[in-house]
Design a protein around this motif. Structure first.
Motif, PDB file in Angstrom:
ATOM      1  N   LEU A 150       0.666  -1.542   0.327  1.00 18.13           N
ATOM      2  CA  LEU A 150      -0.224  -0.127  -0.020  1.00 18.13           C
ATOM      3  C   LEU A 150       0.109   0.920  -0.158  1.00 18.13           C
ATOM      4  CD1 LEU A 150      -2.848  -1.465   2.699  1.00 18.13           C
ATOM      5  CD2 LEU A 150      -2.892  -1.267  -0.096  1.00 18.13           C
ATOM      6  N   THR A 151       0.681   2.085   0.069  1.00 15.97           N
ATOM      7  CA  THR A 151       0.944   3.891  -0.103  1.00 15.97           C
ATOM      8  C   THR A 151       0.169   4.192   1.085  1.00 15.97           C
ATOM      9  OG1 THR A 151      -1.003   4.697  -1.097  1.00 15.97           O
ATOM     10  CG2 THR A 151       0.984   4.376  -3.317  1.00 15.97           C
ATOM     11  N   PRO A 152       1.578   5.259   1.653  1.00 14.38           N
ATOM     12  CA  PRO A 152       1.148   5.862   3.029  1.00 14.38           C
ATOM     13  C   PRO A 152      -0.409   5.995   2.512  1.00 14.38           C
ATOM     14  CG  PRO A 152       2.931   6.887   2.151  1.00 14.38           C
ATOM     15  CD  PRO A 152       2.699   5.680   0.988  1.00 14.38           C
ATOM     16  N   GLU A 153      -1.319   7.547   1.808  1.00  8.90           N
ATOM     17  CA  GLU A 153      -1.898   7.412   1.496  1.00  8.90           C
ATOM     18  C   GLU A 153      -3.315   6.422   1.044  1.00  8.90           C
ATOM     19  OE1 GLU A 153       0.261  10.126  -0.495  1.00  8.90           O
ATOM     20  OE2 GLU A 153      -0.022   7.858  -0.989  1.00  8.90           O
ATOM     21  N   SER A 154      -3.544   5.167   0.748  1.00  5.07           N
ATOM     22  CA  SER A 154      -3.338   3.849   1.057  1.00  5.07           C
ATOM     23  C   SER A 154      -3.795   3.481   2.049  1.00  5.07           C
ATOM     24  CB  SER A 154      -3.540   3.124  -0.382  1.00  5.07           C
ATOM     25  OG  SER A 154      -3.827   3.294  -1.740  1.00  5.07           O
ATOM     26  N   LEU A 155      -2.882   3.973   3.012  1.00  7.67           N
ATOM     27  CA  LEU A 155      -3.153   2.593   4.117  1.00  7.67           C
ATOM     28  C   LEU A 155      -3.498   4.040   5.713  1.00  7.67           C
ATOM     29  CD1 LEU A 155      -2.312   0.831   6.319  1.00  7.67           C
ATOM     30  CD2 LEU A 155      -0.001   2.417   6.696  1.00  7.67           C
ATOM     31  N   THR A 156      -3.892   5.132   5.304  1.00  8.60           N
ATOM     32  CA  THR A 156      -4.364   6.101   5.879  1.00  8.60           C
ATOM     33  C   THR A 156      -6.265   5.792   5.606  1.00  8.60           C
ATOM     34  OG1 THR A 156      -2.605   8.075   6.177  1.00  8.60           O
ATOM     35  CG2 THR A 156      -4.277   8.697   6.200  1.00  8.60           C
ATOM     36  N   GLU A 157      -5.964   5.764   4.289  1.00  7.98           N
ATOM     37  CA  GLU A 157      -7.352   5.689   3.602  1.00  7.98           C
ATOM     38  C   GLU A 157      -7.755   4.334   4.383  1.00  7.98           C
ATOM     39  OE1 GLU A 157     -10.730   5.037  -0.047  1.00  7.98           O
ATOM     40  OE2 GLU A 157      -8.090   5.674  -0.381  1.00  7.98           O
ATOM     41  N   LEU A 158      -7.863   3.482   4.640  1.00  6.07           N
ATOM     42  CA  LEU A 158      -7.820   1.898   5.436  1.00  6.07           C
ATOM     43  C   LEU A 158      -8.130   2.205   6.909  1.00  6.07           C
ATOM     44  CD1 LEU A 158      -7.971  -0.791   4.841  1.00  6.07           C
ATOM     45  CD2 LEU A 158      -5.531  -1.145   5.231  1.00  6.07           C
ATOM     46  N   TRP A 159      -7.412   2.879   7.265  1.00  3.24           N
ATOM     47  CA  TRP A 159      -7.646   3.165   8.697  1.00  3.24           C
ATOM     48  C   TRP A 159      -9.009   4.252   9.248  1.00  3.24           C
ATOM     49  CZ3 TRP A 159      -5.717   0.531  12.681  1.00  3.24           C
ATOM     50  CH2 TRP A 159      -3.968   0.596  12.632  1.00  3.24           C
ATOM     51  N   ALA A 161     -11.247   4.053   7.099  1.00  5.20           N
ATOM     52  CA  ALA A 161     -12.460   3.400   6.849  1.00  5.20           C
ATOM     53  C   ALA A 161     -12.724   2.207   7.598  1.00  5.20           C
ATOM     54  CB  ALA A 161     -12.150   2.574   5.383  1.00  5.20           C
ATOM     55  N   PHE A 162     -11.436   1.684   7.989  1.00  3.41           N
ATOM     56  CA  PHE A 162     -11.680   0.629   9.438  1.00  3.41           C
ATOM     57  C   PHE A 162     -12.318   1.274  10.310  1.00  3.41           C
ATOM     58  CE2 PHE A 162      -9.911  -1.069  13.404  1.00  3.41           C
ATOM     59  CZ  PHE A 162      -9.909  -1.995  13.194  1.00  3.41           C
ATOM     60  N   GLN A 163     -12.481   2.481  11.230  1.00  3.81           N
ATOM     61  CA  GLN A 163     -12.608   3.193  12.330  1.00  3.81           C
ATOM     62  C   GLN A 163     -14.243   3.650  11.646  1.00  3.81           C
ATOM     63  OE1 GLN A 163     -11.292   3.660  15.272  1.00  3.81           O
ATOM     64  NE2 GLN A 163      -9.401   2.780  14.617  1.00  3.81           N
ATOM     65  N   SER A 164     -14.683   3.937  11.141  1.00  2.00           N
ATOM     66  CA  SER A 164     -16.501   4.811   9.975  1.00  2.00           C
ATOM     67  C   SER A 164     -16.629   3.534  10.940  1.00  2.00           C
ATOM     68  CB  SER A 164     -15.668   5.338   8.981  1.00  2.00           C
ATOM     69  OG  SER A 164     -17.258   5.412   8.833  1.00  2.00           O
ATOM     70  N   LYS A 165     -16.441   2.140  10.073  1.00  6.75           N
ATOM     71  CA  LYS A 165     -17.085   0.974  10.181  1.00  6.75           C
ATOM     72  C   LYS A 165     -17.190   0.291  11.387  1.00  6.75           C
ATOM     73  CE  LYS A 165     -19.845  -2.392   8.007  1.00  6.75           C
ATOM     74  NZ  LYS A 165     -20.991  -1.873   6.964  1.00  6.75           N
ATOM     75  N   LEU A 166     -16.133   0.668  12.226  1.00  5.35           N
ATOM     76  CA  LEU A 166     -15.987   0.145  13.643  1.00  5.35           C
ATOM     77  C   LEU A 166     -17.161   0.581  14.275  1.00  5.35           C
ATOM     78  CD1 LEU A 166     -15.352  -1.808  15.953  1.00  5.35           C
ATOM     79  CD2 LEU A 166     -12.925  -0.298  15.677  1.00  5.35           C
ATOM     80  N   GLY A 167     -17.439   2.680  14.066  1.00  8.23           N
ATOM     81  CA  GLY A 167     -17.882   3.699  15.767  1.00  8.23           C
ATOM     82  C   GLY A 167     -19.720   2.478  14.592  1.00  8.23           C
ATOM     83  N   LEU A 184     -10.027  -6.183  19.957  1.00 10.56           N
ATOM     84  CA  LEU A 184      -9.654  -5.654  18.011  1.00 10.56           C
ATOM     85  C   LEU A 184      -8.369  -5.027  18.003  1.00 10.56           C
ATOM     86  CD1 LEU A 184     -10.728  -6.168  15.842  1.00 10.56           C
ATOM     87  CD2 LEU A 184     -11.967  -4.292  16.251  1.00 10.56           C
ATOM     88  N   LEU A 185      -7.691  -6.295  18.256  1.00 11.95           N
ATOM     89  CA  LEU A 185      -5.552  -5.057  17.743  1.00 11.95           C
ATOM     90  C   LEU A 185      -5.740  -4.946  16.206  1.00 11.95           C
ATOM     91  CD1 LEU A 185      -6.046  -5.845  20.954  1.00 11.95           C
ATOM     92  CD2 LEU A 185      -3.192  -5.825  20.290  1.00 11.95           C
ATOM     93  N   THR A 186      -5.269  -3.754  15.931  1.00 13.24           N
ATOM     94  CA  THR A 186      -4.953  -3.968  14.277  1.00 13.24           C
ATOM     95  C   THR A 186      -3.694  -3.196  14.529  1.00 13.24           C
ATOM     96  OG1 THR A 186      -6.129  -1.534  14.574  1.00 13.24           O
ATOM     97  CG2 THR A 186      -7.013  -3.551  13.255  1.00 13.24           C
ATOM     98  N   ALA A 187      -3.287  -3.566  13.170  1.00 13.31           N
ATOM     99  CA  ALA A 187      -1.606  -2.749  13.525  1.00 13.31           C
ATOM    100  C   ALA A 187      -1.033  -2.376  11.687  1.00 13.31           C
ATOM    101  CB  ALA A 187      -0.599  -4.019  13.631  1.00 13.31           C
ATOM    102  N   GLY A 188      -0.574  -1.127  11.478  1.00 14.74           N
ATOM    103  CA  GLY A 188      -0.247  -1.286  10.081  1.00 14.74           C
ATOM    104  C   GLY A 188       0.923  -0.569  10.152  1.00 14.74           C
ATOM    105  N   LEU A 189       1.834  -1.950   9.618  1.00 14.71           N
ATOM    106  CA  LEU A 189       3.776  -1.262  10.220  1.00 14.71           C
ATOM    107  C   LEU A 189       4.508  -1.668   8.947  1.00 14.71           C
ATOM    108  CD1 LEU A 189       3.606  -3.317  13.838  1.00 14.71           C
ATOM    109  CD2 LEU A 189       2.983  -0.728  13.235  1.00 14.71           C
ATOM    110  N   PRO A 190       4.510   0.009   8.138  1.00 14.62           N
ATOM    111  CA  PRO A 190       5.452  -0.563   7.049  1.00 14.62           C
ATOM    112  C   PRO A 190       6.808  -0.476   6.693  1.00 14.62           C
ATOM    113  CG  PRO A 190       4.434   1.405   6.833  1.00 14.62           C
ATOM    114  CD  PRO A 190       4.334   1.250   8.586  1.00 14.62           C
ATOM    115  N   LEU A 191       7.309  -1.610   6.248  1.00 12.15           N
ATOM    116  CA  LEU A 191       8.340  -2.637   6.260  1.00 12.15           C
ATOM    117  C   LEU A 191       9.681  -1.772   5.119  1.00 12.15           C
ATOM    118  CD1 LEU A 191       7.719  -6.136   7.468  1.00 12.15           C
ATOM    119  CD2 LEU A 191       7.787  -3.913   8.907  1.00 12.15           C
TER     120      LEU A 191
END
Length: 219
Positions: A150-159, A161-167, A184-191
């Protein structure tokens, strides 16, 4: 899911002293226990953590000094009870990368979260074995580890979307008696990519979404 009003947002410049105070494994753990299980006394928390009541009492007072915890309603006059002042703590990742103290707190909090996952998994397995969870939870529970590109922008978009759906789902289930607390633990850690080695197979690192730690997708 915590509302914006019930969330403590940390700023590394404005909250430097609070961050330094929170950079302690036991304090993070005490705060997590109060958020997960509700108000408790220092003695009750000492039993849960394996610490002395003198130690938990001291660290609770430090957390109270920086408004992470507050006094709760007392059951009697014998011992002070504590509650978490907020349901969640959040921050800007970019801002928290700016100082050594804020980076230290982020790193420590992430490791405590991993420990929380381990203890939660053990508790979940024990609940399943003892029949404390209904069979309908078996198909819903799981752990997933994927490696998408993912790009930084896509990872941010994923976060987002996740928070919106969780709410949305949290609000929908708020009054459903079947709802249970879910860890519920989530991680997005670029390598950063490893340097290629002579014996690496062509395309070995070019399979987005493939599990590389053996756990696979459980949800």
């Amino acid at each position: 899911m915590a509302s914006e009003e019930d969330r403590r947002v940390l700023d590394p410049e404005r909250d430097a002293a609070a961050l330094k105070a929170l950079t302690h494994p036991l304090r993070i753990r005490l705060l997590g226990l109060l958020r997960q299980d509700g108000p408790a006394t220092a003695s009750e928390l000492a039993v849960r953590t394996g610490e002395s009541s003198a130690s938990t009492s001291y660290h609770l007072r430090v957390l109270a000094k920086y408004a992470f915890v507050a006094e709760a309603e007392h059951r009697d006059g014998r011992e002070r009870r504590w509650r978490a002042a907020h349901a969640a703590t959040s921050w800007s990742g970019g801002a928290m990368a700016a100082t050594p103290d804020s980076r230290a707190y982020v790193g420590l909090s992430r490791r405590v979260q991993i420990e929380h996952l381990e203890t939660s998994l053990a508790r979940h397995e024990a609940d399943v074995a003892a029949g404390r969870l209904g069979e309908d939870w078996a198909g819903a529970a799981g752990i997933s580890d994927q490696l998408p590109r993912l790009t930084p922008e896509s990872l941010t978009e994923l976060w987002d979307a996740f928070q919106s759906k969780l709410g949305e789902l949290t609000a929908r289930d708020a009054t459903d008696p079947r709802a249970a607390q879910v860890v519920l633990l989530t991680a997005g850690l670029p390598l950063a990519p490893h340097a290629p080695t002579a014996d690496a197979e062509p395309g070995a690192d070019a399979e987005p979404g493939t599990s590389r730690t053996g756990a696979g997708s459980g949800m």
